[in-house]
Motif scaffolding. Structure first.
Motif, PDB file in Angstrom:
ATOM      1  N   ASP A 178     -81.407 -34.257   5.112  1.00 36.54           N
ATOM      2  CA  ASP A 178     -80.547 -33.241   5.703  1.00 36.54           C
ATOM      3  C   ASP A 178     -81.391 -31.980   5.897  1.00 36.54           C
ATOM      4  O   ASP A 178     -81.878 -31.398   4.924  1.00 36.54           O
ATOM      5  CB  ASP A 178     -79.358 -32.965   4.778  1.00 36.54           C
ATOM      6  N   GLN A 179     -81.585 -31.547   7.138  1.00 33.99           N
ATOM      7  CA  GLN A 179     -82.423 -30.379   7.406  1.00 33.99           C
ATOM      8  C   GLN A 179     -81.884 -29.100   6.781  1.00 33.99           C
ATOM      9  O   GLN A 179     -82.612 -28.111   6.627  1.00 33.99           O
ATOM     10  CB  GLN A 179     -82.587 -30.180   8.917  1.00 33.99           C
ATOM     11  N   ASN A 180     -80.608 -29.119   6.398  1.00 37.57           N
ATOM     12  CA  ASN A 180     -80.003 -27.939   5.789  1.00 37.57           C
ATOM     13  C   ASN A 180     -80.064 -27.966   4.266  1.00 37.57           C
ATOM     14  O   ASN A 180     -79.486 -27.103   3.604  1.00 37.57           O
ATOM     15  CB  ASN A 180     -78.544 -27.803   6.243  1.00 37.57           C
ATOM     16  N   ASP A 181     -80.743 -28.958   3.720  1.00 32.85           N
ATOM     17  CA  ASP A 181     -80.868 -29.109   2.262  1.00 32.85           C
ATOM     18  C   ASP A 181     -82.314 -29.496   1.947  1.00 32.85           C
ATOM     19  O   ASP A 181     -82.772 -30.571   2.327  1.00 32.85           O
ATOM     20  CB  ASP A 181     -79.901 -30.190   1.770  1.00 32.85           C
TER      21      ASP A 181
END
Length: 273
Positions: free
Chosen positions: A253-256
């Motif tokens: 996940d690019q946001n994590d």
């Protein structure tokens, strides 16, 4: 027992959700992974503002030049005659990014070459030697322009890579400031830890930044540290202690940034042992 700590380096795009995910961990080093929209117009203004925001956490900031414009790799070696529009973008965006790095007292990272379009790039020149000579001439120009605010990253392209003694010594003679991607050197040398370690030793004086990333040594897989075949116990002591580093890991996940933090924990536990 005194806990030995190593710097935490994280990477993100300019999307606010990614930025805040990384900054909550208070990294010692932060690298912006940029796209074509971040280097002109409103995107450039947003980037400038975000650099100032990140400076509240760390002054050690790296701007990674965009890898693509549309579907084309951003190759320094692009032919001005055969691809004038791409050439113009590469030149203008590179100079813009270096100037921003100079203005903000941070670093611009430029890829010497990518691998996906190397045969296409070479085909636009008379032969391989002419293509490689054109590349190094452009790198010479950007090194002179950027001085202590620019660095060049290796790839697995035949045009610009780390790992062989001949190429490494040629690069040292050039005096470039270097960003060393461990997986790229490992893959280029067909998964040889001995060659990786030798290159880390040879190039250490010129290395100012590292992309710490594991690999199986066969193709670009960007693994969490400890998940590939790089011998980190032998490699880590060969890193320049004055250089910065970030974990350049493929994220679920690019946001994590979980896989980056797992890599950091792996390295932290390794050196404590």
């Amino acid at each position: 027992m005194i806990r030995m700590t190593i710097p935490l380096g994280l990477k993100a795009g300019t999307e606010p959700i990614q930025l805040h995910d990384r900054l909550q961990h208070q990294p010692d080093v932060f690298e912006f992974y940029l796209n074509e929209y971040d280097v002109s117009g409103d995107g450039l203004k947003r980037l400038s503002d975000e650099i100032d925001e990140v400076k509240d956490t760390t002054k050690k900031i790296v701007l990674h030049h965009p890898m693509k414009v549309g579907e084309q790799s951003v190759e320094l070696d692009v032919s001005e005659v055969a691809d004038p529009n791409l050439y113009r973008f590469v030149r203008e965006s590179t100079e813009t990014l270096i100037q921003l790095a100079k203005d903000k007292s941070i670093q611009a990272l430029i890829h010497g070459s990518y691998n996906q379009q190397t045969p296409t790039i070479i085909a636009k020149y008379a032969n391989f030697d002419e293509a490689q000579s054109a590349l190094f001439n452009r790198m010479d120009y950007y090194q002179k322009y950027g001085q202590n605010n620019v660095m060049f990253e290796n790839s697995i392209s035949d045009l610009f890579y780390f790992g062989s003694e001949e190429m490494d010594r040629f690069i040292l003679q050039k005096g470039y400031r270097l960003a060393f991607d461990t997986s790229h050197a490992f893959i280029k040398q067909s998964g040889s830890n001995a060659d990786l370690q030798a290159s880390l030793k040879r190039l250490m004086p010129n290395i100012v930044h590292y992309h710490l990333v594991d690999s199986m040594g066969k193709f670009h897989d960007s693994l969490t540290l400890g998940k590939g075949k790089i011998d980190w116990k032998q490699a880590y002591p060969l890193l320049n202690p004055d250089a910065t580093s970030i974990y350049e890991i493929d994220l679920v996940d690019q946001n994590d940034c979980r896989e980056m933090l797992e890599s950091h924990d792996y390295l932290q536990n390794l050196i404590e042992k």
